[in-house]
Write a protein that holds these residues in place. Structure first.
Motif, PDB file in Angstrom:
ATOM      1  N   LEU A   1       0.811  -1.221   0.000  1.00 43.75           N
ATOM      2  CA  LEU A   1       0.000   0.000   0.000  1.00 43.75           C
ATOM      3  C   LEU A   1       0.845   1.272   0.000  1.00 43.75           C
ATOM      4  O   LEU A   1       0.334   2.356  -0.301  1.00 43.75           O
TER       5      LEU A   1
ATOM      6  N   ARG B   1       7.442  -1.821  -2.988  1.00 38.38           N
ATOM      7  CA  ARG B   1       6.074  -2.312  -3.173  1.00 38.38           C
ATOM      8  C   ARG B   1       6.077  -3.630  -3.950  1.00 38.38           C
ATOM      9  O   ARG B   1       5.357  -4.575  -3.604  1.00 38.38           O
TER      10      ARG B   1
ATOM     11  N   ASN C   1      -8.365  -6.667   4.272  1.00 37.94           N
ATOM     12  CA  ASN C   1      -7.533  -5.733   3.500  1.00 37.94           C
ATOM     13  C   ASN C   1      -7.932  -5.662   2.027  1.00 37.94           C
ATOM     14  O   ASN C   1      -7.355  -4.873   1.266  1.00 37.94           O
TER      15      ASN C   1
ATOM     16  N   SER D   1      -8.995  -2.103   0.592  1.00 38.04           N
ATOM     17  CA  SER D   1      -7.872  -1.164   0.469  1.00 38.04           C
ATOM     18  C   SER D   1      -6.917  -1.592  -0.644  1.00 38.04           C
ATOM     19  O   SER D   1      -6.361  -0.744  -1.354  1.00 38.04           O
ATOM     20  N   LEU D   2      -6.753  -2.907  -0.851  1.00 42.41           N
ATOM     21  CA  LEU D   2      -5.890  -3.384  -1.923  1.00 42.41           C
ATOM     22  C   LEU D   2      -6.514  -3.107  -3.292  1.00 42.41           C
ATOM     23  O   LEU D   2      -5.799  -2.794  -4.255  1.00 42.41           O
TER      24      LEU D   2
ATOM     25  N   CYS E   1      -5.950   0.439  -3.942  1.00 35.74           N
ATOM     26  CA  CYS E   1      -4.543   0.620  -4.296  1.00 35.74           C
ATOM     27  C   CYS E   1      -4.307   0.245  -5.751  1.00 35.74           C
ATOM     28  O   CYS E   1      -3.567   0.929  -6.476  1.00 35.74           O
TER      29      CYS E   1
END
Length: 743
Positions: free
Chosen positions: A182, A190, A221, A224-225, A228
């Motif tokens: 993230l 990353r 998660n 949020s992934l 992203c």
């Protein structure tokens, strides 16, 4: 460090490297020899190679591994090659990139597997090294470690001694990896985190029997992934596909509804091996692909490569049924013909044929055609012919028959066709043994073969009805009275005698002294007794007709009619160039006696059943149009025509039968013999399924209850032998209904 400083061992070299301050991420991206030369002053460019050659490259194979996988790699490749666990662990603890690649795409785990260093393998796996990562040749570390059991065990075994330790490890490491993914600061960082995260998920899902722990912990998660992923930059180019792969697997633990997230991100991913995340992942894709395919035809093109990969995987892992089901769902059965291999083609075809009874039309014929193509592709001509006969396609049957190159197998096919009374017209030059094949399909040798088998089994002794009745076993008090001749009992004995001695050519009632037994019967009993002689002489065209001929000169029409019927029975299933049955029986079709007509008409129907011969139908048709024919003769004439043209959907006969039914009064249709008309119409569509729909609609114009009877019988014959489950359910429902006026 002075230029004269000598490096005498790899340990000393590693110590000097570790003492040199540097960014280890940068180190891991450079070549090992280049870094060593830059880091240690006074060391010549060839020192590392010389040192390794002296200490570890003891064979040409070792040198080749070094040249291919180490010389262009990073320091971790070098340490994995020589098996230095302490130095490797020091680098990994300080953040070295465990998935660094050489010019050939191999990682340090590839090198450790090649060198059979189990300790290095365990260490690299502890730091999230991916067992299923591929180099540029498509090889994984697991491919390199297949030959050594201890290496294979190190690559696949559980890294932790207990679940508690594993839970603590995942709870400690996974949040850090997600945080790296993230983080927008460093794209290389990353990418490292994403590769490690993917490795953890792969190891957990490769043999998944329940929801893996990494998926459980990463479930929260996922939003949020996904966010992203939408904000990721285009550089480095491999970042977005790798994250899409990870999101595709994580979506399995959520209720996706109609979004089909697993499939969506799979299509956006790196298109890596479909087996990377285990069979449950493939099953999830198999459920979503048909939905996507049917809802959005525009995406069909991009789905087909994925479908092909899944089908290949399933066929290679004994999951033929799943591959077939997927291709059936998206109506791409032709793909299985290209993918199936010789060692599994029989299982694939068996599954396809077994599915025929459970799918609607025309999918059933598509499955049969697919099985036929596969059998022909692998030269399984007997199986191919069986499927062609199931399709009831004469042109296809002939094509399969002529395609077979082996003369012995071709004779086997001819026997199969003869058994089903299907004849293939062969011309001179089409096959080298046309005459033999024609005789086999014509069943010319059937009688001799049957008698030879009977002699071998020692069952040639003729039997009498009493052998079947077992009258000698009856208790004395039940049989004190003397046996009395009864016309009905004699009629039953005639039938029993005919069936029990069928095809053996002799018995103790008719062939020894036929007149004596025949005159013990009355009326139609005499016809039946004489006709049963045809059963005894079955298939013996040459010798049988001679024994029957004498009964044609009797003064009794019933006996003569029975002889005509016997002539037809003898010729059943046997083709003869002289056509004795047609030559003999056609003279009696329009005889002034209705009894004689019955014998000739039924005899012709039995003799040429399934032959589809138009000349025989032309002989029988006038019987139905003749005003002198009784209603019984008309009905049996229609039935005989239907036997000749059975399963052909003969348009002229179908129209004739319907016209006969529509012209008859309700009183005639209520007679028992009228059922022969309905049966005749139904036999024309035997096994033809949907082809009978138009005729079913036409029968609605016929008065009840004959209309319902004829429609049901037509449906039964049209789907006879298909195993169609839907029709079976429909017919069972009909059986449960009440028919009639009285309750």
């Amino acid at each position: 460090m002075s230029e004269t400083t000598a490096v005498t061992s790899l340990s000393e070299l590693a110590e000097r490297l570790f003492a040199k301050p540097s960014a280890l991420q940068t180190i891991s991206a450079e070549s090992a020899s280049g870094y060593v030369n830059a880091a240690v002053s006074g060391v010549g460019e060839g020192l590392v190679g010389q040192l390794l050659a002296a200490e570890h490259c003891t064979s040409a194979n070792d040198q080749k591994v070094f040249n291919d996988h180490v010389s262009t790699g990073a320091l971790l490749h070098l340490l994995a090659f020589v098996g230095r666990q302490d130095a490797t662990e020091w680098l990994l603890k300080n953040g070295a990139y465990v998935h660094t690649r050489n010019h050939g795409g191999s990682t340090p785990l590839h090198v450790a597997a090649l060198r059979h260093h189990s300790e290095i393998i365990n260490l690299l796996r502890y730091y999230h090294a991916d067992v299923y990562i591929q180099n540029k040749d498509g090889k994984t570390p697991l491919d390199f470690g297949q030959e050594e059991d201890d290496v294979k065990e190190a690559l696949l075994s559980n890294r932790f001694s207990s679940e508690t330790i594993e839970d603590e490890f995942l709870q400690d490491r996974l949040p850090t990896l997600v945080e790296k993914v993230l983080s927008p600061k460093d794209q290389e960082e990353r990418l490292q985190g994403l590769m490690c995260l993917r490795a953890e998920i792969r190891m957990a899902t490769s043999s998944m029997t329940s929801v893996p722990k990494p998926l459980k912990q990463l479930k929260d998660n996922l939003p949020s992934l996904v966010e992203c992923y939408e904000q990721l930059p285009s550089s480095p180019p491999e970042l977005r596909p790798l994250l899409a792969d990870t999101l595709s697997v994580l979506a399995m633990v959520q209720d996706e509804g109609d979004q089909r997230t697993t499939l969506k991100f799979r299509l956006l991913g790196s298109q890596e091996q479909i087996s990377s995340y285990g069979h449950p992942y493939i099953r999830r894709l198999c459920t979503q692909i048909p939905e996507e395919y049917n809802s959005n035809s525009g995406s069909a093109t991009e789905l087909l490569p994925l479908v092909r990969d899944i089908a290949v995987y399933c066929l290679q892992h004994s999951a033929e049924a799943e591959a077939c089901d997927l291709l059936m769902e998206i109506e791409k059965m032709d793909m299985i013909v290209e993918l199936v291999s010789e060692d599994i083609h029989d299982r694939v075809c068996l599954y396809l044929i077994s599915c025929v009874k459970y799918v609607p039309e025309p999918e059933d014929s598509i499955l049969l055609h697919t099985a036929l193509k596969i059998y022909r592709q692998f030269h399984q001509f007997p199986h191919a012919l069986r499927v062609a006969m199931m399709l009831n396609d004469p042109a296809l049957i002939k094509e399969v028959f002529l395609q077979c190159p082996d003369s012995m197998v071709r004779k086997q096919l001819a026997f199969m066709l003869g058994r089903q009374q299907m004849f293939v017209e062969l011309e001179e030059g089409q096959c080298p043994d046309v005459e033999d094949l024609t005789d086999i399909m014509s069943n010319v040798h059937l009688n001799n073969n049957f008698l030879a088998l009977a002699r071998e089994l020692d069952i040639m002794e003729p039997k009498v009805p009493e052998d079947i009745y077992k009258t000698h076993l009856e208790h004395a008090r039940f049989s004190t009275a003397a046996a009395v001749d009864s016309a009905r009992a004699n009629l039953a004995a005639s039938f029993v005698n005919g069936f029990v001695n069928c095809g053996f050519g002799e018995d103790k009632l008719l062939t020894e002294d036929g007149n004596r037994w025949i005159y013990k019967n009355k009326g139609h009993g005499m016809l039946s007794a004489t006709g049963s002689l045809g059963l005894i002489l079955l298939w013996d065209v040459e010798g049988g007709l001679t024994q029957i001929d004498k009964f044609l000169y009797s003064n009794e029409d019933q006996i003569k009619a029975g002889a005509l019927l016997a002539c037809g029975i003898v010729n059943t299933g046997v083709r003869n160039e002289c056509d004795p049955a047609l030559a003999l029986l056609s003279d009696y079709v329009l005889h002034s006696s209705s009894t004689m007509r019955l014998g000739a008409v039924v005899g012709l129907g039995l003799a040429y059943a399934g032959s589809s011969r138009e000349d025989v139908i032309e002989v029988l048709t006038p019987v139905m149009e003749d005003s002198n024919s009784s209603f019984e003769v008309v009905c049996l004439g229609a039935l005989s025509c239907a036997l000749v043209a059975v399963g052909t959907c003969h348009g002229d006969l179908s129209e004739t039968f319907l016209q006969l039914i529509l012209e008859k009064e309700a009183e005639d249709l209520s007679k028992t013999t009228s059922r022969y008309l309905a049966l005749a119409l139904a036999l024309l569509y035997l096994g033809k399924q949907e082809a009978a729909m138009a005729t079913t609609e036409a029968l609605k114009a016929v008065p009840q209850p004959f209309s319902s009877f004829a429609s049901t019988l037509l449906e039964i014959c049209a789907y006879a032998g298909t195993g169609n489950v839907l029709k079976i359910q429909s017919l069972l429902h009909t059986c449960s209904e009440f028919h009639g006026s009285d309750k």
